[in-house]
Motif scaffolding. Sequence first.
Motif, PDB file in Angstrom:
ATOM      1  N   CYS A  15      34.723 130.117  18.904  1.00 29.50           N
ATOM      2  CA  CYS A  15      35.145 129.329  17.504  1.00 29.50           C
ATOM      3  C   CYS A  15      34.224 128.297  17.188  1.00 29.50           C
ATOM      4  CB  CYS A  15      36.502 128.796  17.601  1.00 29.50           C
ATOM      5  SG  CYS A  15      37.107 128.281  16.193  1.00 29.50           S
ATOM      6  N   VAL A  16      33.671 128.331  15.795  1.00 28.71           N
ATOM      7  CA  VAL A  16      32.961 127.326  15.295  1.00 28.71           C
ATOM      8  C   VAL A  16      33.511 126.543  14.227  1.00 28.71           C
ATOM      9  CG1 VAL A  16      30.625 128.321  15.820  1.00 28.71           C
ATOM     10  CG2 VAL A  16      31.767 128.979  13.957  1.00 28.71           C
ATOM     11  N   ARG A  17      34.966 126.762  14.287  1.00 33.64           N
ATOM     12  CA  ARG A  17      35.685 126.115  13.185  1.00 33.64           C
ATOM     13  C   ARG A  17      35.289 126.382  11.908  1.00 33.64           C
ATOM     14  NH1 ARG A  17      36.246 120.466  16.760  1.00 33.64           N
ATOM     15  NH2 ARG A  17      37.360 121.545  18.335  1.00 33.64           N
ATOM     16  N   ILE A  18      34.960 127.502  11.494  1.00 31.88           N
ATOM     17  CA  ILE A  18      34.653 127.972  10.144  1.00 31.88           C
ATOM     18  C   ILE A  18      35.762 129.124   9.858  1.00 31.88           C
ATOM     19  CG2 ILE A  18      33.411 128.887   8.504  1.00 31.88           C
ATOM     20  CD1 ILE A  18      30.895 127.585   9.892  1.00 31.88           C
ATOM     21  N   CYS A  19      36.870 128.982   9.779  1.00 37.73           N
ATOM     22  CA  CYS A  19      38.011 129.951   9.862  1.00 37.73           C
ATOM     23  C   CYS A  19      38.318 130.544   8.637  1.00 37.73           C
ATOM     24  CB  CYS A  19      39.213 129.322  10.954  1.00 37.73           C
ATOM     25  SG  CYS A  19      38.908 128.613  12.174  1.00 37.73           S
ATOM     26  N   VAL A  20      37.620 131.667   8.206  1.00 37.58           N
ATOM     27  CA  VAL A  20      37.508 132.355   7.024  1.00 37.58           C
ATOM     28  C   VAL A  20      37.832 133.872   7.197  1.00 37.58           C
ATOM     29  CG1 VAL A  20      36.950 132.795   4.753  1.00 37.58           C
ATOM     30  CG2 VAL A  20      36.804 130.401   5.668  1.00 37.58           C
ATOM     31  N   ASP A  22      37.104 137.520   6.446  1.00 40.95           N
ATOM     32  CA  ASP A  22      36.670 138.362   5.376  1.00 40.95           C
ATOM     33  C   ASP A  22      37.522 139.561   5.017  1.00 40.95           C
ATOM     34  OD1 ASP A  22      34.995 140.019   3.802  1.00 40.95           O
ATOM     35  OD2 ASP A  22      33.099 140.282   4.950  1.00 40.95           O
ATOM     36  N   CYS A  28      36.440 137.108  11.197  1.00 39.80           N
ATOM     37  CA  CYS A  28      36.101 135.498  10.713  1.00 39.80           C
ATOM     38  C   CYS A  28      34.522 135.474  10.524  1.00 39.80           C
ATOM     39  CB  CYS A  28      36.645 134.783  11.918  1.00 39.80           C
ATOM     40  SG  CYS A  28      36.313 132.989  11.727  1.00 39.80           S
ATOM     41  N   GLY A  30      33.117 132.768  10.725  1.00 38.61           N
ATOM     42  CA  GLY A  30      32.682 131.701  11.716  1.00 38.61           C
ATOM     43  C   GLY A  30      32.362 132.356  13.170  1.00 38.61           C
ATOM     44  N   CYS A  31      33.235 132.898  13.605  1.00 37.74           N
ATOM     45  CA  CYS A  31      32.896 133.664  14.948  1.00 37.74           C
ATOM     46  C   CYS A  31      33.081 135.088  14.861  1.00 37.74           C
ATOM     47  CB  CYS A  31      34.171 133.116  15.864  1.00 37.74           C
ATOM     48  SG  CYS A  31      35.813 133.695  15.470  1.00 37.74           S
ATOM     49  N   ARG A  63      27.535 140.847   8.544  1.00 40.85           N
ATOM     50  CA  ARG A  63      27.873 139.862   7.526  1.00 40.85           C
ATOM     51  C   ARG A  63      27.049 139.970   6.189  1.00 40.85           C
ATOM     52  NH1 ARG A  63      27.424 133.888   8.858  1.00 40.85           N
ATOM     53  NH2 ARG A  63      26.396 133.393   7.092  1.00 40.85           N
ATOM     54  N   ARG A  66      26.371 135.600   1.134  1.00 40.89           N
ATOM     55  CA  ARG A  66      26.994 134.964  -0.056  1.00 40.89           C
ATOM     56  C   ARG A  66      26.198 134.864  -1.194  1.00 40.89           C
ATOM     57  NH1 ARG A  66      29.333 129.476   1.167  1.00 40.89           N
ATOM     58  NH2 ARG A  66      29.780 129.554  -0.846  1.00 40.89           N
TER      59      ARG A  66
END
Length: 77
Positions: A15-20, A22, A28, A30-31, A63, A66
């Motif tokens: 986890c890199v605390r970018i919790c979104v 797709d 996620c 982030g991870c 990924r 964006r």
Amino acid sequence: MTDDLWKRAEIESPCVRICVIDPATGFCLGCFRTLDEIAGWSTMPADARQAVLAELPARGALRRHRRGGRAARRRGD
């Protein structure tokens, strides 16, 4: 009381605390784990965690880039 709990060789969360999540891939952003993998991480055996970690680089390669943000505005996307 012993410190055995703190001396265990646990595999840390990616986890890199970018919790979104797709919606297209279910990963996620982030991870690159799935919701099920994130939710079950703390109870997963070490070999299962290792298997998930081995898959993450390939998932990250999927990924999508964006299209928003400053760079997109400059390009006219």
